[in-house]
Design a protein around this motif. Structure first.
Motif, PDB file in Angstrom:
ATOM      1  N   HIS A 183      34.056  47.901  33.160  1.00  0.00           N
ATOM      2  CA  HIS A 183      35.189  47.259  32.400  1.00  0.00           C
ATOM      3  C   HIS A 183      34.867  47.535  30.943  1.00  0.00           C
ATOM      4  N   LEU A 184      33.743  47.476  30.507  1.00  0.00           N
ATOM      5  CA  LEU A 184      33.412  47.688  29.089  1.00  0.00           C
ATOM      6  C   LEU A 184      33.399  49.139  28.580  1.00  0.00           C
ATOM      7  N   ALA A 185      33.317  50.139  29.406  1.00  0.00           N
ATOM      8  CA  ALA A 185      33.592  51.520  28.776  1.00  0.00           C
ATOM      9  C   ALA A 185      34.902  51.763  28.447  1.00  0.00           C
ATOM     10  N   PRO A 186      35.930  51.712  29.235  1.00  0.00           N
ATOM     11  CA  PRO A 186      37.259  51.926  28.807  1.00  0.00           C
ATOM     12  C   PRO A 186      37.755  50.950  27.625  1.00  0.00           C
ATOM     13  N   VAL A 187      37.212  49.926  27.437  1.00  0.00           N
ATOM     14  CA  VAL A 187      37.492  48.967  26.335  1.00  0.00           C
ATOM     15  C   VAL A 187      37.194  49.978  25.053  1.00  0.00           C
ATOM     16  N   SER A 221      41.587  34.733  34.337  1.00  0.00           N
ATOM     17  CA  SER A 221      42.824  35.036  35.130  1.00  0.00           C
ATOM     18  C   SER A 221      43.215  36.717  35.129  1.00  0.00           C
ATOM     19  N   ASP A 222      44.077  36.954  35.603  1.00  0.00           N
ATOM     20  CA  ASP A 222      44.500  38.619  35.483  1.00  0.00           C
ATOM     21  C   ASP A 222      45.331  39.051  34.078  1.00  0.00           C
ATOM     22  N   ALA A 279      42.128  42.273  31.266  1.00  0.00           N
ATOM     23  CA  ALA A 279      41.346  41.080  32.048  1.00  0.00           C
ATOM     24  C   ALA A 279      40.097  41.626  32.711  1.00  0.00           C
ATOM     25  N   TRP A 280      39.378  40.490  32.738  1.00  0.00           N
ATOM     26  CA  TRP A 280      37.853  40.691  33.485  1.00  0.00           C
ATOM     27  C   TRP A 280      37.851  39.498  34.568  1.00  0.00           C
TER      28      TRP A 280
END
Length: 265
Positions: free
Chosen positions: A212-216, A147-148, A202-203
């Motif tokens: 998505h991984l980089a900013p995490v 989900s978001d 969220a993904w």
């Protein structure tokens, strides 16, 4: 600084991951008990490296067979849940073909289910039953997708009932413990994560994993909270829809409390 942090994290993560993948593969081939414990240690290492701080409320059930029903918002869920105890996941068939992450899933002994083929689903249910009866804790993301982060999607009941039925047919035992597990990310960098910011963690949908991984990795530390609910006995006299709905309601209540700041004691 962001690029430097990403480079530093990858410089540590990649070689250690490659070594541990070889160790895990060898342990699986040899049937060593290390294969059950090593994924948990690996995910604890990843959480420390990514600065994911985990708070746990409640405890996993000691009884077996144990089927864990969890909500699902991000790939982070897998890493966070994997730190809690030795376990495996039920995943859709497509995950097994993903580069790198499909290999991770297989090394953690994930069970792949093809929902498009009735025979494939039946085979997966039999494997779930065998693994549950053998004492493995199995995690099912009951929403069937991510989900978001702003809501919990309706739970699907089919796999829950099929797991119970498959165990009963195999003559292993007459019951399964179904335990709700709520995962939320209420704070980042010590500040509350509001509704507009939750999709950043969220993904879901068509998001690419690497962007998505980089900013995490480069962003502020993430606070994750895992809440274990009360186990639900699921036997031949239980209705799968009622059991699933009970678990879903428990997760909805816990999740709403977490993302609004009313966290469980």
């Amino acid at each position: 600084m962001s690029r430097l942090r990403i480079a530093a994290v990858l410089a540590v993560l990649v070689p250690i991951t490659l070594v541990l993948m070889v160790v895990q593969w060898s342990a699986l081939k040899a049937g060593s008990p290390i294969a059950h414990r090593l994924p948990r240690r690996f995910h604890q290492f990843v959480c420390a490296l990514f600065r994911i701080r985990i708070e746990v409320a409640g405890a996993p059930a000691e009884g077996r067979p144990l089927l864990v029903l969890a909500n699902h918002t991000s790939w982070l869920d897998i890493t966070v849940i994997s730190t809690l105890l030795p376990l495996s996941f039920v995943a859709k068939r497509e995950v097994g073909s993903w580069p790198v992450f499909g290999t991770f899933a297989r090394l953690q002994r994930s069970i792949f289910i093809d929902r498009q083929r009735r025979k494939g689903a039946a085979e997966a249910n039999r494997e779930i039953a065998e693994r549950l009866a053998g004492g493995d804790a199995i995690v099912l993301f009951a929403e069937g997708t991510t989900s978001d982060g702003n809501r919990v999607l309706p739970f699907k009941t089919a796999v829950v009932g099929a797991a119970r039925d498959a165990i009963a047919e195999a003559g292993h035992t007459g019951h399964v413990l179904v335990q709700p597990l709520t995962i939320a990310y209420p704070r980042r960098g010590g500040l509350p994560v509001g509704r507009p910011d939750r999709p950043a963690l969220a993904w879901y949908g068509d998001m690419e994993l690497i962007p998505h991984l980089a900013p995490v990795i480069a962003g502020q530390p993430i606070d994750a909270v895992a809440v274990w609910g009360e186990p639900i006995a699921f036997d031949a006299g239980s209705d799968r829809k009622t059991v699933t709905r009970t678990a879903e309601n428990a997760i909805r209540r816990a999740y709403a409390g977490l993302i609004t700041g009313r966290e469980p004691a």
